[in-house]
Design a protein around this motif. Structure first.
Motif, mmCIF file in Angstrom:
data_model
loop_
_atom_site.group_PDB
_atom_site.id
_atom_site.type_symbol
_atom_site.label_atom_id
_atom_site.label_comp_id
_atom_site.label_asym_id
_atom_site.label_seq_id
_atom_site.Cartn_x
_atom_site.Cartn_y
_atom_site.Cartn_z
ATOM 1 N N ASN A 170 22.187 -12.412 -32.688
ATOM 2 C CA ASN A 170 23.030 -12.402 -31.487
ATOM 3 C C ASN A 170 22.821 -13.638 -30.631
ATOM 4 N N ARG A 171 21.596 -14.150 -30.593
ATOM 5 C CA ARG A 171 21.321 -15.328 -29.768
ATOM 6 C C ARG A 171 21.801 -16.609 -30.426
ATOM 7 N N LEU A 172 22.009 -16.566 -31.755
ATOM 8 C CA LEU A 172 22.382 -17.767 -32.482
ATOM 9 C C LEU A 172 23.863 -17.838 -32.813
ATOM 10 N N THR A 173 24.555 -16.701 -32.779
ATOM 11 C CA THR A 173 25.931 -16.637 -33.225
ATOM 12 C C THR A 173 26.881 -16.591 -32.042
ATOM 13 N N PRO A 174 27.883 -17.480 -32.000
ATOM 14 C CA PRO A 174 28.890 -17.376 -30.952
ATOM 15 C C PRO A 174 29.648 -16.070 -31.076
ATOM 16 N N GLY A 175 29.798 -15.356 -29.989
ATOM 17 C CA GLY A 175 30.373 -14.026 -30.035
ATOM 18 C C GLY A 175 31.886 -14.032 -29.985
ATOM 19 N N ASP A 176 32.491 -12.932 -30.433
ATOM 20 C CA ASP A 176 33.932 -12.761 -30.313
ATOM 21 C C ASP A 176 34.271 -12.441 -28.869
ATOM 22 N N GLY A 177 35.296 -13.099 -28.366
ATOM 23 C CA GLY A 177 35.719 -12.881 -26.991
ATOM 24 C C GLY A 177 36.643 -11.688 -26.874
#
Length: 287
Positions: free
Chosen positions: A30-37
């Motif tokens: 979670n800290r490394l992956t850009p999240g879905d908006g």
């Protein structure tokens, strides 16, 4: 141009995808992956039991209409590791496709052994059936999805009516799940988690294949050496031989962790896991 931080993040994730790492290592994704908006966590830590591990989170699209289809996502970790906080990337990815997504924790080895984690999965689904309408989900349209040990839990709940939730589950997706894996490796995770069962057949989803099972989509990487692809192939055949509905998709060049990371933005080009799973569930859970 990719920033140094993004490059380092992608490098770290690539190493994780290629490694035979324990699933507990995914808690940092979670800290490394850009999240879905366009999605948000709308419930954090709701209790479905008295134990500290019996808690769940709910994710949903922002400004969503009511009565959306629901996915209960069970993470893996050899029945001995994992927590819901590490799987927000999967919840966000699925919620962005139009689902209300529930991610429960469950009790783990060595605190418990068979069948406590399956009982916890059933309790979480009962919570969803009773409460999800208040959070924008449709209790008549519940699907389950899981990876590895989480797929094992999801498929047992879908196939074995004794857990009391099979009729609430309208469709199931398994990612790299163990469904027919006896005998257990001596001293291994499966023996530690499941070896105390009075009848070991009860621990095997394939033992509960039935023609009236909910539709199944079993996804697997053909380079998975942790849980062999034959698990998905033989379960799907057992269901279809009985007249039920089950489909298997094998992704070339994908391993045990890679199939899960394919839900995250940097790795969606590796295999269409998110598209295949979400399209299947949207079709099966259509209003």
């Amino acid at each position: 141009m990719m920033s140094r931080r993004s490059l380092l993040s992608l490098t770290a994730l690539s190493a994780l995808a290629a490694a035979c790492s324990p699933l507990g290592a995914l808690n940092g994704v979670n800290r490394l992956t850009p999240g879905d908006g366009g999605v948000k966590r709308i419930v954090t830590g709701a209790a479905f039991g008295s134990d500290a591990r019996q808690r769940l989170d709910v994710w949903a699209p922002e400004n969503a209409a009511a009565n959306l289809p629901v996915i209960v996502f069970f993470y893996g970790g050899s029945w001995n590791s994992g927590d819901r906080e590490g799987y927000g990337f999967a919840a966000r990815a699925l919620a962005a496709r139009g689902f209300v997504v529930v991610v429960p924790d469950y009790r783990l080895v060595p605190q418990v052994r068979w069948p406590a984690f399956v009982q916890d999965g059933a309790a979480a689904i009962k919570w969803v059936a009773a409460n999800i309408a208040g959070h924008g989900g449709d209790p008549a349209r519940i699907g389950v999805m899981g990876h590895s040990a989480g797929a094992h839990i999801a498929l047992l709940l879908s196939l074995d009516r004794r857990w009391g939730v099979a009729d609430d589950i309208k469709a199931a997706v398994g990612l790299a799940g163990p469904y027919d894996f006896r005998p257990f490796e001596p001293g291994g995770a499966a023996e530690a988690a499941l070896g105390s069962a009075p009848d070991l057949a009860d621990t095997q989803p394939i033992h509960f294949a039935r023609p009236d099972a909910p539709p199944l989509l079993l996804l697997h990487g053909d380079e998975d050496t942790t849980v062999k692809p034959r698990n998905s192939v033989v379960l799907a055949k057992a269901i279809t031989d009985l007249g039920g509905r089950a489909t298997t998709t094998l992704y070339p060049g994908i391993g045990h962790i890679g199939i899960l990371l394919a839900l995250s933005k940097p790795f969606r080009g590796k295999a269409p896991v998110l598209t295949d799973a979400s399209n299947f569930l949207l079709a099966q859970l259509a209003a």
